[in-house]
Scaffold this motif. Structure first.
Motif, mmCIF file in Angstrom:
data_model
loop_
_atom_site.group_PDB
_atom_site.id
_atom_site.type_symbol
_atom_site.label_atom_id
_atom_site.label_comp_id
_atom_site.label_asym_id
_atom_site.label_seq_id
_atom_site.Cartn_x
_atom_site.Cartn_y
_atom_site.Cartn_z
ATOM 1 N N UNK A 1 -17.079 4.901 -12.847
ATOM 2 C CA UNK A 1 -17.728 3.749 -12.227
ATOM 3 C C UNK A 1 -17.894 4.015 -10.735
ATOM 4 N N UNK A 2 -19.037 3.616 -10.186
ATOM 5 C CA UNK A 2 -19.332 3.803 -8.758
ATOM 6 C C UNK A 2 -19.423 2.441 -8.083
ATOM 7 N N UNK A 3 -18.839 2.346 -6.903
ATOM 8 C CA UNK A 3 -18.858 1.115 -6.120
ATOM 9 C C UNK A 3 -20.100 1.089 -5.244
ATOM 10 N N UNK A 4 -20.839 -0.007 -5.285
ATOM 11 C CA UNK A 4 -22.004 -0.193 -4.415
ATOM 12 C C UNK A 4 -21.601 -1.095 -3.252
ATOM 13 N N UNK A 5 -21.683 -0.571 -2.049
ATOM 14 C CA UNK A 5 -21.338 -1.348 -0.857
ATOM 15 C C UNK A 5 -22.608 -1.795 -0.145
ATOM 16 N N UNK A 6 -22.574 -3.011 0.348
ATOM 17 C CA UNK A 6 -23.698 -3.537 1.115
ATOM 18 C C UNK A 6 -23.222 -4.029 2.463
ATOM 19 N N UNK A 7 -23.981 -3.750 3.489
ATOM 20 C CA UNK A 7 -23.642 -4.205 4.830
ATOM 21 C C UNK A 7 -24.596 -3.608 5.835
ATOM 22 N N UNK A 8 -24.502 -4.079 7.059
ATOM 23 C CA UNK A 8 -25.401 -3.581 8.096
ATOM 24 C C UNK A 8 -24.657 -2.991 9.285
ATOM 25 N N UNK A 9 -23.343 -3.113 9.285
ATOM 26 C CA UNK A 9 -22.538 -2.587 10.386
ATOM 27 C C UNK A 9 -21.871 -1.284 9.957
ATOM 28 N N UNK A 10 -22.254 -0.159 10.549
ATOM 29 C CA UNK A 10 -21.709 1.131 10.145
ATOM 30 C C UNK A 10 -20.181 1.192 10.156
ATOM 31 N N UNK A 11 -19.550 0.613 11.159
ATOM 32 C CA UNK A 11 -18.086 0.642 11.234
ATOM 33 C C UNK A 11 -17.458 -0.110 10.068
ATOM 34 N N UNK A 12 -18.030 -1.255 9.705
ATOM 35 C CA UNK A 12 -17.503 -2.033 8.589
ATOM 36 C C UNK A 12 -17.751 -1.320 7.260
ATOM 37 N N UNK A 13 -18.912 -0.681 7.107
ATOM 38 C CA UNK A 13 -19.181 0.095 5.894
ATOM 39 C C UNK A 13 -18.170 1.223 5.748
ATOM 40 N N UNK A 14 -17.873 1.901 6.845
ATOM 41 C CA UNK A 14 -16.898 2.992 6.807
ATOM 42 C C UNK A 14 -15.510 2.467 6.459
ATOM 43 N N UNK A 15 -15.142 1.351 7.047
ATOM 44 C CA UNK A 15 -13.825 0.761 6.778
ATOM 45 C C UNK A 15 -13.724 0.324 5.316
ATOM 46 N N UNK A 16 -14.767 -0.293 4.783
ATOM 47 C CA UNK A 16 -14.768 -0.729 3.388
ATOM 48 C C UNK A 16 -14.723 0.476 2.449
ATOM 49 N N UNK A 17 -15.436 1.541 2.791
ATOM 50 C CA UNK A 17 -15.406 2.755 1.972
ATOM 51 C C UNK A 17 -14.014 3.372 1.973
ATOM 52 N N UNK A 18 -13.360 3.382 3.127
ATOM 53 C CA UNK A 18 -11.993 3.914 3.191
ATOM 54 C C UNK A 18 -11.047 3.072 2.339
ATOM 55 N N UNK A 19 -11.190 1.758 2.415
ATOM 56 C CA UNK A 19 -10.361 0.860 1.616
ATOM 57 C C UNK A 19 -10.541 1.153 0.120
ATOM 58 N N UNK A 20 -11.776 1.292 -0.314
ATOM 59 C CA UNK A 20 -12.055 1.589 -1.724
ATOM 60 C C UNK A 20 -11.514 2.957 -2.109
ATOM 61 N N UNK A 21 -11.626 3.915 -1.206
ATOM 62 C CA UNK A 21 -11.140 5.259 -1.490
ATOM 63 C C UNK A 21 -9.621 5.282 -1.626
ATOM 64 N N UNK A 22 -8.935 4.573 -0.758
ATOM 65 C CA UNK A 22 -7.471 4.488 -0.850
ATOM 66 C C UNK A 22 -7.082 3.845 -2.176
ATOM 67 N N UNK A 23 -7.779 2.792 -2.531
ATOM 68 C CA UNK A 23 -7.507 2.113 -3.807
ATOM 69 C C UNK A 23 -7.760 3.053 -4.974
ATOM 70 N N UNK A 24 -8.820 3.839 -4.895
ATOM 71 C CA UNK A 24 -9.168 4.750 -5.976
ATOM 72 C C UNK A 24 -8.111 5.846 -6.134
ATOM 73 N N UNK A 25 -7.599 6.332 -5.038
ATOM 74 C CA UNK A 25 -6.627 7.427 -5.116
ATOM 75 C C UNK A 25 -5.233 6.944 -5.458
ATOM 76 N N UNK A 26 -4.940 5.678 -5.201
ATOM 77 C CA UNK A 26 -3.593 5.172 -5.509
ATOM 78 C C UNK A 26 -3.531 4.469 -6.864
ATOM 79 N N UNK A 27 -4.667 4.020 -7.361
ATOM 80 C CA UNK A 27 -4.656 3.279 -8.624
ATOM 81 C C UNK A 27 -5.636 3.840 -9.654
ATOM 82 N N UNK A 28 -6.263 4.939 -9.341
ATOM 83 C CA UNK A 28 -7.190 5.593 -10.265
ATOM 84 C C UNK A 28 -8.303 4.679 -10.759
ATOM 85 N N UNK A 29 -9.098 4.131 -9.811
ATOM 86 C CA UNK A 29 -10.233 3.307 -10.237
ATOM 87 C C UNK A 29 -11.355 4.179 -10.724
#
Length: 78
Positions: free
Chosen positions: A50-78
């Protein structure tokens, strides 16, 4: 596809094909950073891959949200 490809839709699509990549509904950066990230990043093992689709217009927030999802994926195997 906001409010469309929810977990029920992905489950149905998984029944149609075991190998297709499924996509989440569009999740905004605000929903992850200031809302219920746990709810938006919770996936059943049957939904993978499954792939996560992120939406936003602020590059810093997109990067932060992607990092959050990545941490979740590596710790909980999403």
């Amino acid at each position: 596809m906001m409010d469309w490809t929810d977990r029920h839709c992905r489950y149905f699509h998984r029944l149609l094909s075991r190998h297709a990549r499924l996509y989440t509904e569009m999740v905004t950066t605000g929903a992850l950073l200031r809302g219920d990230a746990e709810r938006h990043l919770r996936f059943d093992p049957s939904e993978h891959p499954v792939a996560l689709q992120l939406g936003g217009s602020e590059p810093d927030e997109l990067a932060q949200a992607a990092r959050l999802a990545n941490v979740r994926a590596t710790t909980r195997s999403i």
